[in-house]
Design an enzyme around this catalytic site. Sequence first.
Site, mmCIF file in Angstrom:
data_model
loop_
_atom_site.group_PDB
_atom_site.id
_atom_site.type_symbol
_atom_site.label_atom_id
_atom_site.label_comp_id
_atom_site.label_asym_id
_atom_site.label_seq_id
_atom_site.Cartn_x
_atom_site.Cartn_y
_atom_site.Cartn_z
ATOM 1 N N ASP A 68 22.545 45.639 13.019
ATOM 2 C CA ASP A 68 22.823 44.230 13.306
ATOM 3 C C ASP A 68 21.810 43.416 12.502
ATOM 4 O O ASP A 68 20.620 43.397 12.830
ATOM 5 C CB ASP A 68 22.658 43.982 14.817
ATOM 6 C CG ASP A 68 22.890 42.518 15.184
ATOM 7 O OD1 ASP A 68 22.943 41.662 14.280
ATOM 8 O OD2 ASP A 68 23.010 42.240 16.397
ATOM 9 N N TYR A 160 29.846 26.936 9.711
ATOM 10 C CA TYR A 160 30.013 27.962 8.658
ATOM 11 C C TYR A 160 29.528 27.414 7.320
ATOM 12 O O TYR A 160 28.780 28.081 6.592
ATOM 13 C CB TYR A 160 31.482 28.374 8.574
ATOM 14 C CG TYR A 160 31.768 29.443 7.537
ATOM 15 C CD1 TYR A 160 31.414 30.765 7.759
ATOM 16 C CD2 TYR A 160 32.406 29.124 6.335
ATOM 17 C CE1 TYR A 160 31.682 31.761 6.807
ATOM 18 C CE2 TYR A 160 32.682 30.106 5.384
ATOM 19 C CZ TYR A 160 32.316 31.417 5.631
ATOM 20 O OH TYR A 160 32.580 32.390 4.690
HETATM 21 P P1 NAP Z 1 35.044 41.375 7.448
HETATM 22 O O1 NAP Z 1 36.145 42.202 6.877
HETATM 23 O O2 NAP Z 1 35.123 40.900 8.848
HETATM 24 O O3 NAP Z 1 33.657 42.162 7.220
HETATM 25 C C1 NAP Z 1 32.463 41.680 7.756
HETATM 26 C C2 NAP Z 1 31.705 42.859 8.340
HETATM 27 O O4 NAP Z 1 30.436 42.348 8.813
HETATM 28 C C3 NAP Z 1 32.429 43.450 9.561
HETATM 29 O O5 NAP Z 1 32.439 44.855 9.485
HETATM 30 C C4 NAP Z 1 31.582 42.954 10.722
HETATM 31 O O6 NAP Z 1 31.604 43.828 11.842
HETATM 32 C C5 NAP Z 1 30.212 42.935 10.090
HETATM 33 N N1 NAP Z 1 29.250 42.180 10.891
HETATM 34 C C6 NAP Z 1 29.485 41.175 11.770
HETATM 35 N N2 NAP Z 1 28.328 40.818 12.376
HETATM 36 C C7 NAP Z 1 27.365 41.614 11.874
HETATM 37 C C8 NAP Z 1 25.982 41.743 12.132
HETATM 38 N N3 NAP Z 1 25.358 40.978 13.055
HETATM 39 N N4 NAP Z 1 25.268 42.672 11.451
HETATM 40 C C9 NAP Z 1 25.892 43.472 10.544
HETATM 41 N N5 NAP Z 1 27.201 43.429 10.287
HETATM 42 C C10 NAP Z 1 27.936 42.490 10.939
HETATM 43 O O7 NAP Z 1 34.841 40.038 6.583
HETATM 44 P P2 NAP Z 1 34.833 39.736 5.019
HETATM 45 O O8 NAP Z 1 35.860 38.702 4.820
HETATM 46 O O9 NAP Z 1 34.811 40.973 4.233
HETATM 47 O O10 NAP Z 1 33.414 38.996 4.919
HETATM 48 C C11 NAP Z 1 32.308 39.515 4.217
HETATM 49 C C12 NAP Z 1 31.474 38.334 3.749
HETATM 50 O O11 NAP Z 1 32.245 37.543 2.837
HETATM 51 C C13 NAP Z 1 31.039 37.382 4.861
HETATM 52 O O12 NAP Z 1 29.734 36.936 4.592
HETATM 53 C C14 NAP Z 1 32.037 36.247 4.731
HETATM 54 O O13 NAP Z 1 31.570 35.038 5.273
HETATM 55 C C15 NAP Z 1 32.194 36.186 3.240
HETATM 56 N N6 NAP Z 1 33.381 35.504 2.761
HETATM 57 C C16 NAP Z 1 34.635 35.941 3.070
HETATM 58 C C17 NAP Z 1 35.749 35.257 2.559
HETATM 59 C C18 NAP Z 1 37.172 35.670 2.869
HETATM 60 O O14 NAP Z 1 38.102 34.910 2.558
HETATM 61 N N7 NAP Z 1 37.400 36.830 3.461
HETATM 62 C C19 NAP Z 1 35.568 34.135 1.743
HETATM 63 C C20 NAP Z 1 34.274 33.734 1.430
HETATM 64 C C21 NAP Z 1 33.187 34.425 1.938
HETATM 65 P P3 NAP Z 1 32.666 43.509 13.041
HETATM 66 O O15 NAP Z 1 34.022 43.762 12.463
HETATM 67 O O16 NAP Z 1 32.290 44.469 14.125
HETATM 68 O O17 NAP Z 1 32.455 42.090 13.422
#
Ligand code: NAP
Length: 255
Positions: A68, A160
């Site tokens: 975490d 955010y």
């Molecule tokens: P995702 O598929 O939900 O992956 C995020 C991962 O981070 C999940 O496995 C989640 O676990 C984990 N996580 C949550 N809280 C955490 C903590 N306290 N410590 C360690 N791990 C934790 O989301 P994603 O879209 O790939 O996002 C990855 C990054 O890209 C994030 O920073 C997000 O803001 C950024 N981002 C995403 C997008 C988009 O469109 N997808 C766009 C811009 C930026 P759980 O599943 O158990 O919560």
Amino acid sequence: MPSSLSGRVILLTGAGSGIGRGTAIKLHGLGAILAITDINEAGIAETLELCGSSNTNSTSHHTSLALDVSKAADVEKCVMDVVSRYGHIDHVFNCAGINPTSMPLTETSEDYFDKLVGVNLKGTYNVTKATIPHMTTPGGSYVNVSSISGWNPSAGTAIYCATKFGVIGFSKCMALELGPKGLRVNVVAPGYIDTPTNAGIAKGTAEARGRMEQGNALGRMGTPDDIAGVVAFLMGDEARYMNGSVVEIDGMLKT
Ligand code: NAP
């Protein structure tokens, strides 16, 4: 030609899903040795398997660790575990994050604020602070994940946005602070990426997906692999003079 990341030790956060997982798979393909971390234990086990490994004590194999990122003491311990196994860290991918839920500020709670700031911003701080003493210098690097919301405000996502604006400010300061040690710090700013917690995907409607597909000039959502290639480039030798850069990966957002 062998990849400049071959044999490099890379710590990834949030690697149990989405962009973090896609990047782990890409870096594995380039021959890197991965410390795959996430709060989601089932997620990291699956990523480890997708990278063709299971947990062993071998220093030439990937490992997975539950983490975490919002808890400084847990981060310190995890980093020490990684360093005691591999001896050092070459690159860090600060990817763990909570994606936004669009709502007016009056509907947000203190818990929601603390969660987003704790993971997206403080998590990046915790991991950076704990890893600095163990990074390969010169030649190491950080890639931190911001978002199009890191410079492009939208109503309903103030908290955010604050975290993702913050990641850019933090990263640029660290680029100045760590540059003299030969450590680079860069940022990727993804647009609409098809991951389970993307706000539109989470809604699950064709209309929400269509809005994201048509919201950029390329007419499709991005994939985790679209981000992973840029992360690998930023970590590699070809990007050796990139420091403090923010790379937009969004298909060219329509305004
Ligand atoms: P995702 O598929 O939900 O992956 C995020 C991962 O981070 C999940 O496995 C989640 O676990 C984990 N996580 C949550 N809280 C955490 C903590 N306290 N410590 C360690 N791990 C934790 O989301 P994603 O879209 O790939 O996002 C990855 C990054 O890209 C994030 O920073 C997000 O803001 C950024 N981002 C995403 C997008 C988009 O469109 N997808 C766009 C811009 C930026 P759980 O599943 O158990 O919560």
